[in-house]
Design an enzyme around this catalytic site. Sequence first.
Site, PDB file in Angstrom:
ATOM      1  N   GLN A 111      -5.362  -4.380  11.080  1.00  0.00           N
ATOM      2  CA  GLN A 111      -4.319  -3.657  11.746  1.00  0.00           C
ATOM      3  C   GLN A 111      -4.530  -2.598  12.646  1.00  0.00           C
ATOM      4  OE1 GLN A 111      -0.142  -3.802   9.660  1.00  0.00           O
ATOM      5  NE2 GLN A 111      -1.633  -4.311   7.701  1.00  0.00           N
ATOM      6  N   ASP A 147      -2.184   7.613   4.845  1.00  0.00           N
ATOM      7  CA  ASP A 147      -1.905   6.199   5.016  1.00  0.00           C
ATOM      8  C   ASP A 147      -2.217   5.647   6.503  1.00  0.00           C
ATOM      9  OD1 ASP A 147      -0.656   3.811   4.536  1.00  0.00           O
ATOM     10  OD2 ASP A 147       1.456   4.375   4.517  1.00  0.00           O
ATOM     11  N   GLU A 148      -2.309   4.505   6.575  1.00  0.00           N
ATOM     12  CA  GLU A 148      -2.750   3.794   7.881  1.00  0.00           C
ATOM     13  C   GLU A 148      -4.129   4.477   8.522  1.00  0.00           C
ATOM     14  OE1 GLU A 148      -0.887   1.319   8.793  1.00  0.00           O
ATOM     15  OE2 GLU A 148       1.063   1.597   8.430  1.00  0.00           O
ATOM     16  N   LYS A 172       0.838  -1.446  -0.047  1.00  0.00           N
ATOM     17  CA  LYS A 172      -0.001   0.009  -0.073  1.00  0.00           C
ATOM     18  C   LYS A 172       0.854   1.317   0.144  1.00  0.00           C
ATOM     19  CE  LYS A 172      -1.350  -0.933   4.758  1.00  0.00           C
ATOM     20  NZ  LYS A 172       0.206  -0.802   5.577  1.00  0.00           N
ATOM     21  N   THR A 173       1.973   1.356   0.537  1.00  0.00           N
ATOM     22  CA  THR A 173       2.906   2.495   0.678  1.00  0.00           C
ATOM     23  C   THR A 173       3.307   2.583  -0.990  1.00  0.00           C
ATOM     24  OG1 THR A 173       3.573   1.848   2.940  1.00  0.00           O
ATOM     25  CG2 THR A 173       4.831   3.455   1.859  1.00  0.00           C
ATOM     26  N   ARG A 233       5.223  -9.181  10.083  1.00  0.00           N
ATOM     27  CA  ARG A 233       6.303  -8.286   9.969  1.00  0.00           C
ATOM     28  C   ARG A 233       7.334  -9.319   9.364  1.00  0.00           C
ATOM     29  NH1 ARG A 233       4.352  -4.274   8.776  1.00  0.00           N
ATOM     30  NH2 ARG A 233       2.462  -5.709   9.177  1.00  0.00           N
TER      31      ARG A 233
END
Length: 739
Positions: free
Chosen positions: A226, A195-196, A9-10, A601
């Site tokens: 998340q 973002d996020e 996504k980044t 992660r």
Amino acid sequence: MLAGAGSGKTRVLTARIAHLIRDRGLAPQRIFAVTFTNKAAGEMRARVAALLGADPRGLWIGTFHALAARLLRREAAHLGFGSNFTIYDADDSESFIRRLLDQRGLSPKANPPRAVHALISAAKNRMIAPEEFAVTADGPLVRAAAEVYAALGPALKQANAMDFDDLLLHPLQLFREHPDRLSYWQHRFEHVLVDEFQDTNSAQYRLVKLLAAPHGNLCVVGDDDQAIYGWRGADVRHMLAFQQDFPGTTLIKLEQNYRSTQVILDAANGVIAGNVQRLGKTLFTAKQGGETVTLLTAADERDEAEWLAAELVRRAAETDVPHEGMAILYRTNAQSRALEETFRRRGIPYRLVGAVSFYERREVKDLLAYLRLVANPADDEAFLRVVNVPRRGIGEASLAQLIRTAAQWGKPLLAVVATAERVPDLRPNVRQAFAGVARLVEEVRARFGEADPATVLEAVIDVVGYEQYLAEEGAEGIERLDNVRELVAGAAEWAEEAATDGDEAGEDGALKDSLTVGGEGGTTLLQRYLTQVALVTPADDRGSGAANGVTLMTVHMAKGLEWPVVALAGLEDGLFPLGRASGEPGGLEEERRLCYVGLTRAREKLYLSWARTRYRNGRFELAEPSRFLEAVPATVVEERTTTPRWDRAAAFAQRAARARRVPLEPEEPAWAVEAVSQDAPRYVAGERVRHRKFGSGVVRAVSGSGRSLKVTVAFDDQEIGTKQLLVAYAGLERDWESA
DNA sequence: ATCCTGCAATTTTTT
DNA sequence: ATTGCAGGAT
């Protein structure tokens, strides 16, 4: 966009920004892009620059707090603040609140400033005004908080200061009271990206909605699985509300994961499937198979640390993944201690993130407080911190008298002290000392107020005589001196970058025209430096510095990061999921998402570990495996135990039995004793040890247990003699050399 | 009255 | 380790 962990996504956000600038010809300063950390902002900026082949000058990219602070520096006058306002960190806010409590005759003992601050912060994050808060307040603590909350806003304004929450709330107030300013910023930013998004709180979402209202050019990226900041006021439901708030939204789901192996995703999917409240999505990957997940059962936290350390070292030697490619993640910062001790003892390179930040050291805070005072003479917290550093013979009673007078006059402490001769009931030497402080700050401000931060810092150090003050502290002072030098060097480096990039300086000219209030207008280098320092977090440090090695950090801080090899430690019921958190509504689901974040992660190899016993809150506690472990499919797990007596099925059965309230058989005494004997006397009389400050010596006696384990050490240096030390904090090492 | 030294307590996660 | 608090010294 609904995007799973590791789905890129980044990358998508970065590409979109680059596309807007290059293909759509949008000027970078018309983009408002929000990231979760400053570090992420820096990286994204660099990636955009790489795509464009040039730095996107003027691009507004950063955390909500950083961007809001930047906006507020320009608009402060409309809110009754100076553009030189100070940003209060948690410590400042707490001691500020402590003083407000004092003033109101409320005992800080019965109403811990920390708790009061937490209550007020929670209210602010939910955009509950003081009046509203007071109405619903019941119980003495909440009542006290309500009283303080009512006084807090005006008091902060008087100090020309804002706390973290204000950075989000003040822009909203500005837009409410000054529609022209709202209109200006709405047209200034043609595109808004977040973002996020799942970790956005109400104030943040409101801000975004306002800015994007006229054009609707809003692109948000998030993953409901998340969402891990509910305790901070973030609300996943914004993700659901989004499509109603912005009709015509295109929803894009990214479900392919480009990071992890299928084995790791199986583990992660298994855990997150336990949640009911989900938008629903299942990750898949092209990386079929993969190494199995290793689940370790250790005797205690030390044992856990030893095993993990040894295993990671073995891996680093046998595979092509260096130490930098590995991380150990945990639920609470307290868990870092055992890990750090082990890594240090074994000489394994590691990087501990977040426990104690560089900016939290006393000498650094002292000097920054002087800087803050130079920039903002109304900053009372800064004044109180430095007024007696170095010692100037100013005592508590004199300060109380000063504070009383300042309250009467309605003036900042520094201003009152500048006319110290008019303050009643002070002894001459105190009066002189006060006047000296005022003169000193004024001198630096007059001569260097417009200079770059490094120059101001050097001026402060010089005028205050800070180096000499540290030198008088002995060996420890020398170490602190190094930190001071580092601070100055860091400030110089920052100034250099700020001068060359100049995207804020450059835009000030254009902006001044649009401001109805002229005057000082622009922001000085010093103000910008202080903003940056206030908002930089340990997490932003994680890339910098020469230190490289295995990363140790909390799962929260690991969000958005990845490593080839990841170990998730301390998977015990009560610790992860954390007991206190799982009590709250939705708390257990948030803990599960947190676990999911941790698991995802890892790129190639995942370790999970838990310890049967652990020191917690000074107590030696028995633990049971985390319920999250049950959700990991057995087919992808390989189990390891440091002592082969325990098996997973039995422990689960035991836990199930407890849940059913079936009386338990007594715990096997065999390993309880073993665990105690393993951990208790790490030190014995006659053993040689070394202390950081005191040098080498011989252990004479050992007393106490657990956290209050004490050793009596006779040091070689006669001057020092014999001391009693608390093992938990003394940082003793075995002294091999002079044995 | 004021200052300084030694003792106790601290930690869930963070902008 | 750092910070706050109590009691003794000046």
